[in-house]
Design a protein around this motif. Structure first.
Motif, PDB file in Angstrom:
ATOM      1  N   ARG A   1     -16.263  13.576 -11.239  1.00  0.00           N
ATOM      2  CA  ARG A   1     -15.074  14.005 -10.499  1.00  0.00           C
ATOM      3  C   ARG A   1     -13.879  13.066 -10.628  1.00  0.00           C
ATOM      4  N   SER A   2     -13.867  12.252 -11.666  1.00  0.00           N
ATOM      5  CA  SER A   2     -12.709  11.397 -11.901  1.00  0.00           C
ATOM      6  C   SER A   2     -12.540  11.191 -13.403  1.00  0.00           C
ATOM      7  N   ILE A   3     -11.623  10.320 -13.766  1.00  0.00           N
ATOM      8  CA  ILE A   3     -11.347  10.041 -15.166  1.00  0.00           C
ATOM      9  C   ILE A   3     -12.340   9.009 -15.714  1.00  0.00           C
ATOM     10  N   PRO A   4     -12.490   8.909 -17.017  1.00  0.00           N
ATOM     11  CA  PRO A   4     -13.366   7.878 -17.589  1.00  0.00           C
ATOM     12  C   PRO A   4     -12.918   6.470 -17.194  1.00  0.00           C
ATOM     13  N   GLY A   5     -13.880   5.582 -17.018  1.00  0.00           N
ATOM     14  CA  GLY A   5     -13.568   4.203 -16.647  1.00  0.00           C
ATOM     15  C   GLY A   5     -12.680   3.521 -17.667  1.00  0.00           C
ATOM     16  N   ALA A   6     -12.873   3.838 -18.954  1.00  0.00           N
ATOM     17  CA  ALA A   6     -12.057   3.220 -20.001  1.00  0.00           C
ATOM     18  C   ALA A   6     -10.589   3.574 -19.836  1.00  0.00           C
ATOM     19  N   LEU A   7     -10.317   4.815 -19.423  1.00  0.00           N
ATOM     20  CA  LEU A   7      -8.925   5.230 -19.219  1.00  0.00           C
ATOM     21  C   LEU A   7      -8.327   4.560 -17.987  1.00  0.00           C
ATOM     22  N   LYS A   8      -9.097   4.489 -16.905  1.00  0.00           N
ATOM     23  CA  LYS A   8      -8.592   3.827 -15.698  1.00  0.00           C
ATOM     24  C   LYS A   8      -8.274   2.365 -15.991  1.00  0.00           C
ATOM     25  N   ASN A   9      -9.143   1.698 -16.728  1.00  0.00           N
ATOM     26  CA  ASN A   9      -8.919   0.305 -17.084  1.00  0.00           C
ATOM     27  C   ASN A   9      -7.657   0.160 -17.939  1.00  0.00           C
ATOM     28  N   ALA A  10      -7.465   1.074 -18.881  1.00  0.00           N
ATOM     29  CA  ALA A  10      -6.272   1.018 -19.734  1.00  0.00           C
ATOM     30  C   ALA A  10      -5.000   1.226 -18.922  1.00  0.00           C
ATOM     31  N   LEU A  11      -5.048   2.114 -17.958  1.00  0.00           N
ATOM     32  CA  LEU A  11      -3.889   2.329 -17.084  1.00  0.00           C
ATOM     33  C   LEU A  11      -3.581   1.070 -16.284  1.00  0.00           C
ATOM     34  N   ASP A  12      -4.624   0.403 -15.790  1.00  0.00           N
ATOM     35  CA  ASP A  12      -4.439  -0.792 -14.970  1.00  0.00           C
ATOM     36  C   ASP A  12      -3.932  -1.991 -15.769  1.00  0.00           C
ATOM     37  N   GLN A  13      -4.137  -1.980 -17.083  1.00  0.00           N
ATOM     38  CA  GLN A  13      -3.781  -3.131 -17.907  1.00  0.00           C
ATOM     39  C   GLN A  13      -2.277  -3.227 -18.181  1.00  0.00           C
ATOM     40  N   ALA A  14      -1.521  -2.249 -17.747  1.00  0.00           N
ATOM     41  CA  ALA A  14      -0.056  -2.280 -17.863  1.00  0.00           C
ATOM     42  C   ALA A  14       0.509  -1.767 -16.548  1.00  0.00           C
ATOM     43  N   TYR A  15       1.780  -1.946 -16.369  1.00  0.00           N
ATOM     44  CA  TYR A  15       2.446  -1.358 -15.204  1.00  0.00           C
ATOM     45  C   TYR A  15       3.889  -1.025 -15.561  1.00  0.00           C
TER      46      TYR A  15
ATOM     47  N   ARG B   1     -10.588  18.109 -11.459  1.00  0.00           N
ATOM     48  CA  ARG B   1     -10.595  17.036 -10.452  1.00  0.00           C
ATOM     49  C   ARG B   1     -10.154  15.710 -11.065  1.00  0.00           C
ATOM     50  N   ALA B   2     -10.534  15.483 -12.323  1.00  0.00           N
ATOM     51  CA  ALA B   2     -10.057  14.297 -13.022  1.00  0.00           C
ATOM     52  C   ALA B   2      -8.552  14.381 -13.245  1.00  0.00           C
ATOM     53  N   VAL B   3      -8.083  15.561 -13.589  1.00  0.00           N
ATOM     54  CA  VAL B   3      -6.643  15.753 -13.812  1.00  0.00           C
ATOM     55  C   VAL B   3      -5.856  15.438 -12.543  1.00  0.00           C
ATOM     56  N   GLU B   4      -6.318  15.934 -11.414  1.00  0.00           N
ATOM     57  CA  GLU B   4      -5.591  15.681 -10.165  1.00  0.00           C
ATOM     58  C   GLU B   4      -5.651  14.206  -9.786  1.00  0.00           C
ATOM     59  N   HIS B   5      -6.766  13.557 -10.033  1.00  0.00           N
ATOM     60  CA  HIS B   5      -6.861  12.120  -9.777  1.00  0.00           C
ATOM     61  C   HIS B   5      -5.882  11.372 -10.677  1.00  0.00           C
ATOM     62  N   LEU B   6      -5.838  11.767 -11.951  1.00  0.00           N
ATOM     63  CA  LEU B   6      -4.935  11.109 -12.892  1.00  0.00           C
ATOM     64  C   LEU B   6      -3.477  11.315 -12.498  1.00  0.00           C
ATOM     65  N   ARG B   7      -3.153  12.497 -12.010  1.00  0.00           N
ATOM     66  CA  ARG B   7      -1.775  12.736 -11.535  1.00  0.00           C
ATOM     67  C   ARG B   7      -1.380  11.720 -10.461  1.00  0.00           C
ATOM     68  N   SER B   8      -2.284  11.480  -9.512  1.00  0.00           N
ATOM     69  CA  SER B   8      -1.954  10.559  -8.423  1.00  0.00           C
ATOM     70  C   SER B   8      -1.807   9.133  -8.939  1.00  0.00           C
ATOM     71  N   ILE B   9      -2.584   8.774  -9.950  1.00  0.00           N
ATOM     72  CA  ILE B   9      -2.450   7.446 -10.548  1.00  0.00           C
ATOM     73  C   ILE B   9      -1.093   7.309 -11.236  1.00  0.00           C
ATOM     74  N   THR B  10      -0.691   8.339 -11.960  1.00  0.00           N
ATOM     75  CA  THR B  10       0.602   8.255 -12.656  1.00  0.00           C
ATOM     76  C   THR B  10       1.768   8.143 -11.672  1.00  0.00           C
ATOM     77  N   VAL B  11       1.647   8.782 -10.536  1.00  0.00           N
ATOM     78  CA  VAL B  11       2.697   8.656  -9.518  1.00  0.00           C
ATOM     79  C   VAL B  11       2.805   7.212  -9.051  1.00  0.00           C
ATOM     80  N   GLU B  12       1.669   6.569  -8.829  1.00  0.00           N
ATOM     81  CA  GLU B  12       1.667   5.168  -8.403  1.00  0.00           C
ATOM     82  C   GLU B  12       2.283   4.261  -9.466  1.00  0.00           C
ATOM     83  N   LEU B  13       2.195   4.670 -10.721  1.00  0.00           N
ATOM     84  CA  LEU B  13       2.765   3.901 -11.830  1.00  0.00           C
ATOM     85  C   LEU B  13       4.234   4.261 -12.098  1.00  0.00           C
ATOM     86  N   TYR B  14       4.859   4.962 -11.157  1.00  0.00           N
ATOM     87  CA  TYR B  14       6.258   5.367 -11.281  1.00  0.00           C
ATOM     88  C   TYR B  14       6.481   6.274 -12.488  1.00  0.00           C
TER      89      TYR B  14
END
Length: 200
Positions: A89-103, A123-136
């Protein structure tokens, strides 16, 4: 002003991943659009460690050369298409880590998403949407979902047909995704340039 550069990010690094197939299909579609330049970005090529910097680079410059290489690549882009599976119900850990490695490199850039798997990776798509919002970032409305019969038609564990076999179902959504992504990429590219000029 130069054409916006769009990075298509394969969000899984598993040996048996499926994501490379729809990512290459999306790359082919996007490459036909004269308004943009496109590039496939494979997380496998960056050997990113688990996030271990002193802080986000919003607050402190990163130190690991692998992370800096990743940040430079993300910084070159003006928008992104994320191709993601759904893992529990979420995105792959590798993608989350890659998102966190930049801002700062993600900031004020549009994000579009192609999801696949159970219920089209919704459900992964909606989770990813919320992450992208946090990343401006600016998540676009239209999303491509590959699920059900369509997924088993093209998945290597099923029919293993080319993605073109299901274009009748997902093709229009992909074109709408690109229309919205291009509109926002042009707008935000100009906005970032204006902001940089003002700061200087």
């Amino acid at each position: 002003m130069s054409k916006p550069k769009i990075g298509i990010i394969i969000g899984s690094t598993r040996d048996t991943r499926f994501g490379e197939k729809p990512a290459k299909w999306m790359l082919d579609l996007a490459s036909r659009r004269e308004e943009i330049e496109t590039e496939l970005i494979d997380l496998r090529d960056y050997d990113l460690p688990f996030f271990n910097e002193a802080a986000s680079n919003a607050w402190q410059e990163s130190q690991d050369p692998r992370v800096l290489k990743w940040q430079r690549k993300i910084g070159e882009m003006d928008g992104f298409i994320f191709v993601t599976a759904e893992y529990n119900r979420s995105i792959p850990g590798a993608l989350k880590n890659a998102l966190d490695q930049a801002y700062v490199e993600w900031n004020y850039k549009p994000a579009a998403i192609l999801g696949y798997g159970a219920v089209g990776g919704a459900r992964a798509v909606e989770h990813l949407r919320s992450i992208t919002v946090e990343l401006y970032m600016v998540p676009v409305r239209s999303t491509v979902h590959i699920s059900g019969t369509e997924f088993f038609t093209v998945w290597h564990g099923g029919g293993d047909q080319p993605i073109t076999a299901i274009e009748g179902t997902i093709g229009q959504g992909a074109q709408e995704l690109l229309d919205q992504l291009i509109w926002w990429a042009e707008l935000t590219k100009a906005g970032r340039a204006k902001k940089l000029k003002t700061q200087n």
